[in-house]
Design a protein around this motif. Structure first.
Motif, mmCIF file in Angstrom:
data_model
loop_
_atom_site.group_PDB
_atom_site.id
_atom_site.type_symbol
_atom_site.label_atom_id
_atom_site.label_comp_id
_atom_site.label_asym_id
_atom_site.label_seq_id
_atom_site.Cartn_x
_atom_site.Cartn_y
_atom_site.Cartn_z
ATOM 1 N N ILE A 69 0.849 -1.231 0.003
ATOM 2 C CA ILE A 69 0.027 0.013 -0.021
ATOM 3 C C ILE A 69 1.143 1.171 -0.123
ATOM 4 O O ILE A 69 0.831 2.289 -0.591
ATOM 5 N N ASP A 70 2.008 1.145 0.875
ATOM 6 C CA ASP A 70 2.922 2.388 0.733
ATOM 7 C C ASP A 70 3.451 2.520 -0.514
ATOM 8 O O ASP A 70 3.837 3.672 -1.071
ATOM 9 N N ALA A 71 4.035 1.335 -1.049
ATOM 10 C CA ALA A 71 4.663 1.579 -2.369
ATOM 11 C C ALA A 71 3.666 2.284 -3.451
ATOM 12 O O ALA A 71 4.022 2.959 -4.271
ATOM 13 N N CYS A 72 2.230 1.886 -3.360
ATOM 14 C CA CYS A 72 1.368 2.257 -4.435
ATOM 15 C C CYS A 72 1.050 3.865 -4.096
ATOM 16 O O CYS A 72 0.877 4.517 -4.996
ATOM 17 N N THR A 73 1.001 4.250 -2.840
ATOM 18 C CA THR A 73 0.867 5.490 -2.399
ATOM 19 C C THR A 73 1.789 6.362 -3.073
ATOM 20 O O THR A 73 1.782 7.585 -3.634
ATOM 21 N N ALA A 74 3.068 5.894 -3.057
ATOM 22 C CA ALA A 74 4.269 6.903 -3.230
ATOM 23 C C ALA A 74 4.428 6.838 -4.909
ATOM 24 O O ALA A 74 5.043 7.646 -5.274
ATOM 25 N N LEU A 75 3.816 5.671 -5.323
ATOM 26 C CA LEU A 75 3.869 6.069 -6.866
ATOM 27 C C LEU A 75 3.217 7.114 -7.359
ATOM 28 O O LEU A 75 3.681 7.544 -8.592
ATOM 29 N N ALA A 76 2.034 7.474 -7.050
ATOM 30 C CA ALA A 76 1.368 8.876 -7.599
ATOM 31 C C ALA A 76 2.030 9.940 -7.944
ATOM 32 O O ALA A 76 2.064 10.498 -8.855
ATOM 33 N N PRO A 77 2.761 10.647 -6.943
ATOM 34 C CA PRO A 77 3.408 11.757 -7.218
ATOM 35 C C PRO A 77 4.602 11.537 -8.122
ATOM 36 O O PRO A 77 4.989 12.170 -9.149
ATOM 37 N N ARG A 78 5.365 10.405 -8.375
ATOM 38 C CA ARG A 78 6.233 9.969 -9.087
ATOM 39 C C ARG A 78 5.659 10.082 -10.603
ATOM 40 O O ARG A 78 6.259 10.589 -11.506
ATOM 41 N N GLU A 81 4.851 13.567 -12.187
ATOM 42 C CA GLU A 81 6.249 14.112 -12.716
ATOM 43 C C GLU A 81 6.545 13.411 -13.854
ATOM 44 O O GLU A 81 7.261 14.194 -14.853
ATOM 45 N N GLU A 82 6.597 12.175 -14.316
ATOM 46 C CA GLU A 82 7.144 11.415 -15.411
ATOM 47 C C GLU A 82 5.758 11.297 -16.618
ATOM 48 O O GLU A 82 6.619 11.150 -17.613
ATOM 49 N N SER A 83 4.949 11.644 -16.296
ATOM 50 C CA SER A 83 3.920 11.170 -17.456
ATOM 51 C C SER A 83 3.562 12.537 -18.277
ATOM 52 O O SER A 83 3.631 13.541 -17.796
ATOM 53 N N ALA A 84 3.164 12.035 -19.627
ATOM 54 C CA ALA A 84 2.838 13.120 -20.502
ATOM 55 C C ALA A 84 1.607 13.790 -20.056
ATOM 56 O O ALA A 84 1.602 14.975 -20.296
ATOM 57 N N THR A 91 -4.068 6.749 -15.162
ATOM 58 C CA THR A 91 -4.192 5.243 -15.732
ATOM 59 C C THR A 91 -3.240 4.406 -15.231
ATOM 60 O O THR A 91 -3.331 3.243 -14.916
ATOM 61 N N ARG A 92 -1.937 4.956 -15.350
ATOM 62 C CA ARG A 92 -0.652 3.979 -14.735
ATOM 63 C C ARG A 92 -0.982 3.805 -13.391
ATOM 64 O O ARG A 92 -0.749 2.647 -12.790
ATOM 65 N N TRP A 93 -1.326 4.482 -12.418
ATOM 66 C CA TRP A 93 -1.580 4.310 -11.205
ATOM 67 C C TRP A 93 -2.673 3.267 -10.889
ATOM 68 O O TRP A 93 -2.344 2.467 -10.044
ATOM 69 N N VAL A 94 -3.613 3.653 -11.706
ATOM 70 C CA VAL A 94 -4.891 2.824 -11.419
ATOM 71 C C VAL A 94 -4.468 1.174 -11.918
ATOM 72 O O VAL A 94 -5.044 0.215 -11.219
ATOM 73 N N ASP A 95 -3.873 1.204 -13.056
ATOM 74 C CA ASP A 95 -3.108 -0.382 -13.283
ATOM 75 C C ASP A 95 -2.384 -0.818 -12.161
ATOM 76 O O ASP A 95 -2.588 -1.830 -11.944
ATOM 77 N N ALA A 96 -1.565 -0.013 -11.431
ATOM 78 C CA ALA A 96 -0.835 -0.662 -10.347
ATOM 79 C C ALA A 96 -1.854 -0.864 -9.191
ATOM 80 O O ALA A 96 -1.574 -1.970 -8.658
ATOM 81 N N PHE A 97 -2.764 0.040 -8.949
ATOM 82 C CA PHE A 97 -3.642 -0.439 -7.812
ATOM 83 C C PHE A 97 -4.508 -1.699 -8.197
ATOM 84 O O PHE A 97 -4.728 -2.432 -7.286
ATOM 85 N N VAL A 98 -4.976 -1.966 -9.564
ATOM 86 C CA VAL A 98 -5.639 -3.113 -9.801
ATOM 87 C C VAL A 98 -4.814 -4.147 -9.777
ATOM 88 O O VAL A 98 -5.085 -5.510 -9.271
ATOM 89 N N GLU A 99 -3.385 -4.178 -10.253
ATOM 90 C CA GLU A 99 -2.673 -5.097 -10.000
ATOM 91 C C GLU A 99 -2.451 -5.562 -8.408
ATOM 92 O O GLU A 99 -2.402 -6.700 -8.250
ATOM 93 N N PHE A 100 -2.458 -4.986 -7.536
ATOM 94 C CA PHE A 100 -2.349 -4.900 -6.212
ATOM 95 C C PHE A 100 -3.640 -5.697 -5.828
ATOM 96 O O PHE A 100 -3.708 -6.813 -5.145
ATOM 97 N N LEU A 101 -4.734 -5.213 -6.387
ATOM 98 C CA LEU A 101 -6.345 -5.836 -5.990
ATOM 99 C C LEU A 101 -6.484 -7.117 -6.309
ATOM 100 O O LEU A 101 -6.760 -8.216 -5.815
ATOM 101 N N VAL A 102 -6.214 -7.243 -7.717
ATOM 102 C CA VAL A 102 -6.469 -8.766 -8.284
ATOM 103 C C VAL A 102 -5.475 -9.688 -8.090
ATOM 104 O O VAL A 102 -5.706 -11.061 -8.126
#
Length: 190
Positions: A69-78, A81-84, A91-102
């Protein structure tokens, strides 16, 4: 002669880390309701050792998922910064969150079970993941990429519900449904 306190503490930490790693692997294979004896066997410890470190199943589940959960949280600000665009970051964050859940068989159902012992995990998710998602949604709304009326809690709850897999509904279908949900949140380019 007794061992120095530092040695005992280090051994206890290694044991705890081993139990968490074993529990994480067993949860992926069997779900969060896996027998404690399977976790103990995989960790190479007795069942009593697990209960000494984690008095309830909810304590064990929470400890296993806290790091993720902490890793997924830290992913959002990064990602912002990195995304177009903010929507790409969302979308990329939701993909990570979904991967965590499923990949956490039974976690979604366990969270919705009303088990008071899992309230701390639900609270942890609310206290850390919802603000991370809100940051992304706010950036998307400011860029006019999503409707500003979409709240992080509502979106994450919808995603969580879509990620409860079962015999007739597998991970790939859940991921496709979440992608469709996100696409529906996006404002048309003007």
């Amino acid at each position: 002669m007794t061992e120095p306190v530092g040695v005992r503490r280090a051994q206890a930490q290694r044991t705890r880390s081993g139990v968490l790693a074993a529990a994480s692997a067993v949860f992926v294979d069997q779900g969060v309701q896996a027998p404690i004896r399977d976790i103990a066997e995989r960790a190479g410890v007795g069942v009593g050792t697990i209960y000494r470190n984690f008095p309830t199943r909810a304590d064990l589940v929470t400890a296993v998922y806290r790091h993720q959960i902490d890793a997924c949280t830290a992913l959002a600000p990064r990602l912002l910064e990195e995304s177009a665009s903010p929507f790409t970051a969302l979308t990329r964050w939701v993909d990570a969150f979904v991967e965590f859940l499923v990949t956490k068989h039974g976690l979604g159902a366990a969270l919705g079970s009303g088990d008071p012992g899992l309230e701390n995990l639900h609270a942890l998710m609310l206290d850390t993941l919802v603000p991370a998602c809100a940051t992304l949604l706010d950036a998307c709304a400011a860029a006019d990429e999503v409707d500003p009326g979409i709240t992080a809690y509502t979106l994450m709850r919808a995603i969580g519900n879509l990620c409860i897999t079962g015999p007739d509904y597998e991970q790939d279908e859940a991921k496709r449904m979440v992608a469709a949900l996100l696409a529906g949140c996006r404002r048309p380019a003007q």
